[in-house]
Design an enzyme around this catalytic site. Structure first.
Site, PDB file in Angstrom:
ATOM      1  N   ASP A 277     -50.622 -30.812   3.903  1.00 17.72           N
ATOM      2  CA  ASP A 277     -49.184 -30.419   3.610  1.00 17.72           C
ATOM      3  C   ASP A 277     -48.190 -31.566   3.398  1.00 17.72           C
ATOM      4  OD1 ASP A 277     -50.014 -30.890   6.174  1.00 17.72           O
ATOM      5  OD2 ASP A 277     -48.412 -29.635   7.042  1.00 17.72           O
ATOM      6  N   GLU A 460     -49.886 -43.218  11.183  1.00 21.74           N
ATOM      7  CA  GLU A 460     -50.458 -41.950  10.653  1.00 21.74           C
ATOM      8  C   GLU A 460     -51.325 -41.808   9.336  1.00 21.74           C
ATOM      9  OE1 GLU A 460     -48.792 -37.417   9.832  1.00 21.74           O
ATOM     10  OE2 GLU A 460     -47.515 -38.889   9.902  1.00 21.74           O
TER      11      GLU A 460
END
Length: 512
Positions: A277, A460
């Protein structure tokens, strides 16, 4: 199935007012806030007072809610990279308290590791890659705890949600639980049977409604193609704006007045279930999020993982003497493998891709998801070689890009993500494509190490073109960071020549 109201459902107009005014820069902040008293009493006071200014709203919210803070950025400690990662595990480990009434937090029975930053809770597919690192650090206590936590969610909810918040319970995440279960060192009959039961519960969730589908039929996460092949797609059981991105979802719907809002929001949510996403992979127009159509695609990674789940159930059942169950799931895996070969292979591109339900043909878009059938062992030797050639198109100085499309979405170029590097490396090693596998590993590790030595941080996501911090998406790039830690420390231990037992990693058995 346990059903818990989300903050948007509990607080209705108050929740909408907070999100619409942008009281917090990150929509997730208020979705994670803890009510300081009964939600009904807070809402009644809000409806009676209705503060007319942003300052009045802020005062009301801070008087009635405990506002969460992002996890602090780990301080540079001067340790060598692997030692630094091992030292991070205690900083990222959490225990569940009893959630306050009205809190979105889901209780868990055991300690667990969170990713970091704004991600304060346990996440599903993230955790498998974190657990790879825990194994390398010898933290099998945490691995067993997290397997138990996910099992508890399967028992209470009927599936493993995206994350341990009430607003995540209408969807799951890529199904990696069988690979987590393979990391367990509990070889007792009781432990093996418990893990088998949990894997079967997960399978039932993904296959719910399959028995009623005629050829050409669709139902939630299952589709039966015209030739009778049974495959899966991503879905969400809600068609409302996401609590954690409420403002963004409402704004997106306003940009697309011609689209049915519920369908748009379900496609957004289904992309969140995919973990990607967002990505042009799901878009009709590669540059327009408003054209998202996740539920119209049959994803190659999802079906490769479910093939692995069916194989894992067959293997676990055989080990417990449940031969009929073992044969049943071996046959299911075989049928799925044939369906993947028939419908998710692009012969012109020479790679795996998603199947488009509307056009009735395989996509021509190359993404890093093409590596999943190699990871699962579905590909033939020739397909493995062809896929390796295709994946080289995604290779950049820092590793594999996610796609070839650069459009500002975080699961697109120029970003690369640790889990996709790992899947590609192990898949390529499984097919003896060692040169490319080692090149990806070396480039990824060199980039992560250089950034760590310059900043003291692991991220991340990374820009694998510039070998810098990644960008794009709905929030800033986070530090911590669970899956980057896990994949990095595992690759440091297996950087050339492959992991000690690829078969164990991908189909069952203990890694490490």
């Amino acid at each position: 199935m346990m059903v818990t109201d989300t903050p948007a459902q509990l607080f209705g107009p108050l929740f909408a007012a907070v999100q619409e005014t942008g009281l917090f820069p990150d929509s997730k902040t208020f979705a994670d806030a803890r009510p300081l008293r009964a939600p009904a009493a807070i809402l009644a006071d809000w409806q009676r007072q209705r503060p007319g200014t942003s300052e009045g709203l802020r005062h009301f919210v801070f008087a009635n809610f405990d506002i969460p803070q992002d996890l602090p950025t780990p301080s540079p400690d001067g340790l060598e990279l692997a030692a630094h990662i091992s030292a991070l595990w205690p900083l990222l480990t959490r225990e569940s308290a009893n959630p306050a009434p009205g809190s979105s937090e889901l209780w868990l029975p055991h300690s667990y590791v969170v990713p970091g930053g704004r991600f304060r809770e346990l996440y599903y597919w993230d955790s498998y890659f974190t657990m790879l690192g825990l194994a390398r650090s010898g933290r099998y206590d945490l691995i067993e705890n997290m397997i138990g936590d996910f099992g508890s969610l399967l028992d209470r909810i009927g599936h493993i949600p995206n994350g341990t918040r009430s607003y995540y319970t209408t969807r799951s995440h890529p199904p990696f639980f069988h690979l987590m279960a393979a990391l367990s060192r509990d070889d007792s009959v009781e432990g093996r049977r418990r893990r088998l039961d949990w894997m079967r519960k997960e399978h039932r969730f993904w296959m719910a409604g399959a028995e009623d589908l005629a050829p050409g039929g669709e139902g939630r996460r299952v589709v039966r193609l015209d030739d009778g092949a049974l495959l899966n797609r991503y879905w969400d059981d809600s068609d409302r704006p996401r609590d954690e991105s409420w403002r963004e979802d409402v704004a997106l719907a306003d940009e697309a007045p011609a689209r049915n809002r519920g369908e748009l929001w379900r496609d957004i949510r289904a992309a969140a279930e995919s973990g990607w996403d967002f990505s042009s992979r799901w878009f009709a127009d590669p540059r327009a999020l408003t054209s998202i159509r996740t539920t119209r695609l049959v994803p190659v990674d999802l079906n490769a993982l479910l093939f692995g789940l069916e194989q894992a159930i067959s293997k676990a059942a055989s080990g417990l003497g449940e031969n009929d169950l073992s044969y049943d799931f071996a046959a299911r895996a075989e049928r799925r493998g044939r369906a993947v070969a028939a419908h998710l292979w692009n012969p012109l591109g020479g790679h795996y891709a998603d199947f488009d339900l509307d056009s009735g043909r395989v996509s021509d878009r190359l993404t890093a998801a093409a590596a999943f059938p190699l990871f699962a062992g579905i590909a033939s030797a020739a397909q493995g070689r062809s896929t390796a050639v295709a994946l080289e198109r995604l290779l950049r100085p820092g590793g594999l890009m996610t796609t070839l499309s650069e459009n500002g979405q975080q699961w697109d170029a120029p970003n690369g993500w640790a889990p996709l590097q790992w899947i590609a490396i192990i898949g390529l090693r499984r097919y003896d494509e060692m040169t490319l596998a080692d090149e990806i590993a070396e480039r990824w590790l060199a980039m992560v190490r250089a950034h760590y030595e310059a900043s003291g941080q692991l991220l991340e996501k990374y820009d694998v073109v510039a070998c810098a911090a990644g960008s794009g998406g709905e929030y800033a790039t986070e530090t911590g960071f669970g899956w980057t830690n896990g994949v990095t420390i595992e690759l440091l231990a297996t950087r050339r020549g492959g992991a000690s037992d690829i078969e164990a990693i991908t189909t069952g058995g203990v890694n490490g």
